[in-house]
Design a protein around this motif. Structure first.
Motif, mmCIF file in Angstrom:
data_model
loop_
_atom_site.group_PDB
_atom_site.id
_atom_site.type_symbol
_atom_site.label_atom_id
_atom_site.label_comp_id
_atom_site.label_asym_id
_atom_site.label_seq_id
_atom_site.Cartn_x
_atom_site.Cartn_y
_atom_site.Cartn_z
ATOM 1 N N GLU A 126 4.708 12.793 -6.058
ATOM 2 C CA GLU A 126 5.620 11.985 -5.247
ATOM 3 C C GLU A 126 5.204 12.027 -3.780
ATOM 4 O OE1 GLU A 126 10.307 10.859 -4.945
ATOM 5 O OE2 GLU A 126 9.787 12.807 -5.766
ATOM 6 N N THR A 127 5.210 10.873 -3.140
ATOM 7 C CA THR A 127 4.858 10.772 -1.729
ATOM 8 C C THR A 127 6.097 11.003 -0.876
ATOM 9 O OG1 THR A 127 5.267 8.399 -1.656
ATOM 10 C CG2 THR A 127 3.018 9.113 -2.213
ATOM 11 N N LYS A 128 5.888 11.221 0.413
ATOM 12 C CA LYS A 128 7.007 11.369 1.346
ATOM 13 C C LYS A 128 6.812 10.377 2.475
ATOM 14 C CE LYS A 128 8.025 16.102 0.327
ATOM 15 N NZ LYS A 128 8.890 17.153 0.701
ATOM 16 N N GLY A 129 7.866 9.684 2.824
ATOM 17 C CA GLY A 129 7.848 8.826 3.995
ATOM 18 C C GLY A 129 7.124 7.505 3.847
ATOM 19 N N GLN A 130 6.777 7.126 2.643
ATOM 20 C CA GLN A 130 6.076 5.855 2.464
ATOM 21 C C GLN A 130 7.082 4.727 2.220
ATOM 22 O OE1 GLN A 130 2.643 5.685 -0.019
ATOM 23 N NE2 GLN A 130 1.719 7.495 0.882
ATOM 24 N N PHE A 131 7.775 4.349 3.264
ATOM 25 C CA PHE A 131 8.738 3.250 3.231
ATOM 26 C C PHE A 131 9.129 2.918 4.651
ATOM 27 C CE2 PHE A 131 10.975 7.250 2.850
ATOM 28 C CZ PHE A 131 11.910 7.170 3.861
ATOM 29 N N GLU A 132 9.721 1.767 4.846
ATOM 30 C CA GLU A 132 10.292 1.391 6.133
ATOM 31 C C GLU A 132 11.802 1.424 5.989
ATOM 32 O OE1 GLU A 132 10.481 -2.249 9.360
ATOM 33 O OE2 GLU A 132 8.768 -2.098 8.019
ATOM 34 N N SER A 133 12.465 2.088 6.915
ATOM 35 C CA SER A 133 13.925 2.152 6.955
ATOM 36 C C SER A 133 14.313 2.073 8.420
ATOM 37 C CB SER A 133 14.424 3.457 6.326
ATOM 38 O OG SER A 133 15.844 3.532 6.394
ATOM 39 N N THR A 134 14.668 0.874 8.884
ATOM 40 C CA THR A 134 14.924 0.678 10.312
ATOM 41 C C THR A 134 16.081 -0.288 10.563
ATOM 42 O OG1 THR A 134 13.340 -1.137 10.426
ATOM 43 C CG2 THR A 134 12.516 1.039 10.980
ATOM 44 N N VAL A 135 16.672 -0.117 11.729
ATOM 45 C CA VAL A 135 17.636 -1.077 12.267
ATOM 46 C C VAL A 135 17.224 -1.353 13.707
ATOM 47 C CG1 VAL A 135 20.027 -1.433 13.006
ATOM 48 C CG2 VAL A 135 19.555 -0.391 10.793
ATOM 49 N N HIS A 136 17.217 -2.629 14.054
ATOM 50 C CA HIS A 136 16.922 -3.066 15.425
ATOM 51 C C HIS A 136 18.120 -3.923 15.841
ATOM 52 C CE1 HIS A 136 13.879 -4.509 18.523
ATOM 53 N NE2 HIS A 136 14.988 -5.159 18.793
ATOM 54 N N PHE A 137 18.875 -3.445 16.829
ATOM 55 C CA PHE A 137 20.116 -4.105 17.244
ATOM 56 C C PHE A 137 20.055 -4.418 18.732
ATOM 57 C CE2 PHE A 137 24.392 -3.839 19.068
ATOM 58 C CZ PHE A 137 25.073 -4.734 18.281
ATOM 59 N N GLY A 183 0.791 -1.228 0.000
ATOM 60 C CA GLY A 183 0.000 0.000 0.000
ATOM 61 C C GLY A 183 0.821 1.274 0.000
ATOM 62 N N GLN A 184 2.137 1.166 0.146
ATOM 63 C CA GLN A 184 2.995 2.347 0.099
ATOM 64 C C GLN A 184 3.532 2.504 -1.318
ATOM 65 O OE1 GLN A 184 5.908 1.472 3.191
ATOM 66 N NE2 GLN A 184 4.723 2.655 4.675
ATOM 67 N N HIS A 185 3.611 3.734 -1.777
ATOM 68 C CA HIS A 185 4.035 3.998 -3.153
ATOM 69 C C HIS A 185 4.969 5.197 -3.193
ATOM 70 C CE1 HIS A 185 0.765 1.358 -4.474
ATOM 71 N NE2 HIS A 185 -0.015 2.015 -3.622
ATOM 72 N N GLN A 186 5.841 5.222 -4.196
ATOM 73 C CA GLN A 186 6.681 6.397 -4.399
ATOM 74 C C GLN A 186 5.835 7.545 -4.945
ATOM 75 O OE1 GLN A 186 10.124 5.893 -6.908
ATOM 76 N NE2 GLN A 186 10.744 8.019 -6.658
ATOM 77 N N PHE A 187 4.869 7.204 -5.813
ATOM 78 C CA PHE A 187 3.981 8.209 -6.384
ATOM 79 C C PHE A 187 2.547 7.857 -6.020
ATOM 80 C CE2 PHE A 187 7.763 8.217 -9.032
ATOM 81 C CZ PHE A 187 8.083 9.561 -9.042
ATOM 82 N N ASP A 188 1.808 8.852 -5.595
ATOM 83 C CA ASP A 188 0.407 8.661 -5.228
ATOM 84 C C ASP A 188 -0.370 8.161 -6.446
ATOM 85 O OD1 ASP A 188 -2.485 9.601 -5.107
ATOM 86 O OD2 ASP A 188 -1.825 9.954 -3.045
ATOM 87 N N PRO A 189 -1.066 7.025 -6.338
ATOM 88 C CA PRO A 189 -1.791 6.476 -7.481
ATOM 89 C C PRO A 189 -2.913 7.395 -7.989
ATOM 90 C CG PRO A 189 -1.785 4.922 -5.625
ATOM 91 C CD PRO A 189 -1.136 6.178 -5.172
ATOM 92 N N GLN A 190 -3.439 8.268 -7.134
ATOM 93 C CA GLN A 190 -4.531 9.166 -7.530
ATOM 94 C C GLN A 190 -4.014 10.430 -8.218
ATOM 95 O OE1 GLN A 190 -7.533 7.952 -7.146
ATOM 96 N NE2 GLN A 190 -6.775 6.218 -5.985
ATOM 97 N N SER A 191 -3.005 11.057 -7.596
ATOM 98 C CA SER A 191 -2.554 12.361 -8.092
ATOM 99 C C SER A 191 -1.254 12.296 -8.903
ATOM 100 C CB SER A 191 -2.334 13.312 -6.917
ATOM 101 O OG SER A 191 -1.233 12.879 -6.125
ATOM 102 N N SER A 192 -0.555 11.188 -8.835
ATOM 103 C CA SER A 192 0.757 11.002 -9.471
ATOM 104 C C SER A 192 1.844 11.879 -8.863
ATOM 105 C CB SER A 192 0.692 11.241 -10.982
ATOM 106 O OG SER A 192 -0.186 10.313 -11.570
#
Length: 157
Positions: free
Chosen positions: A140-151, A129-138
């Motif tokens: 660019e989205t912001k923050g639609q990704f997971e970027s994590t480290v768990h140590f 459900g996360q996209h680089q570009f909004d499927p409705q408006s085309s």
């Protein structure tokens, strides 16, 4: 184990704010490991003895671009030695996609001297459900990704 949340002393951050020093405010703000914002915890066993540390990248802190959070793993593997990690690259679950051309879903562990065990999970991908570009408006989205480290670094009994 019992977990106790820790944060770094914020006295220098408030000193920098009072003196209107934005560079120093950024430098001294928040709890960081290798300049990455993190949630830091001490892990105690049933006897109340320190038995481990937990470091989790903090997506709430805006002092560093969140999309770089997964690169914290490079600093941690350098600190504990690049060789000897047992890593498993996990396949994407349904709907998970790379960010650009990069997909990282990796679980690693390494036995260290002492004896201690280092366990690290690294994630960098788009969830269903996360996209680089909004499927409705085309746009660019912001923050639609997971970027994590768990140590976690724990003593092995």
């Amino acid at each position: 184990m019992r977990e106790v949340y820790l944060r770094y002393d914020d006295e220098l951050e408030y000193w920098a704010k009072a003196n209107d020093l934005p560079t120093e405010v950024e430098r001294y703000s928040g709890t960081k490991v290798y300049d990455f914002p993190v949630v830091l915890s001490a892990l105690f066993d049933e006897a109340g003895t320190l038995a481990g540390l937990r470091i989790v990248s903090d997506p709430r802190d805006t002092t560093r671009s969140r999309d770089e959070a997964y690169t914290l793993r490079n600093f941690l593997t350098a600190r504990f030695g690049r060789d000897g990690w047992n890593c498993t690259d996990l396949p994407p679950a349904e709907g998970e996609e790379p960010v650009g051309r990069t997909f990282i879903k990796q679980d690693c562990n390494k036995t260290l001297g002492g004896p201690s065990l280092a366990v690290m999970q690294t994630r960098y991908f788009r969830k269903k459900g996360q996209h680089q570009f909004d499927p409705q408006s085309s746009k660019e989205t912001k923050g639609q990704f997971e970027s994590t480290v768990h140590f976690e670094l724990t003593l092995v009994k």
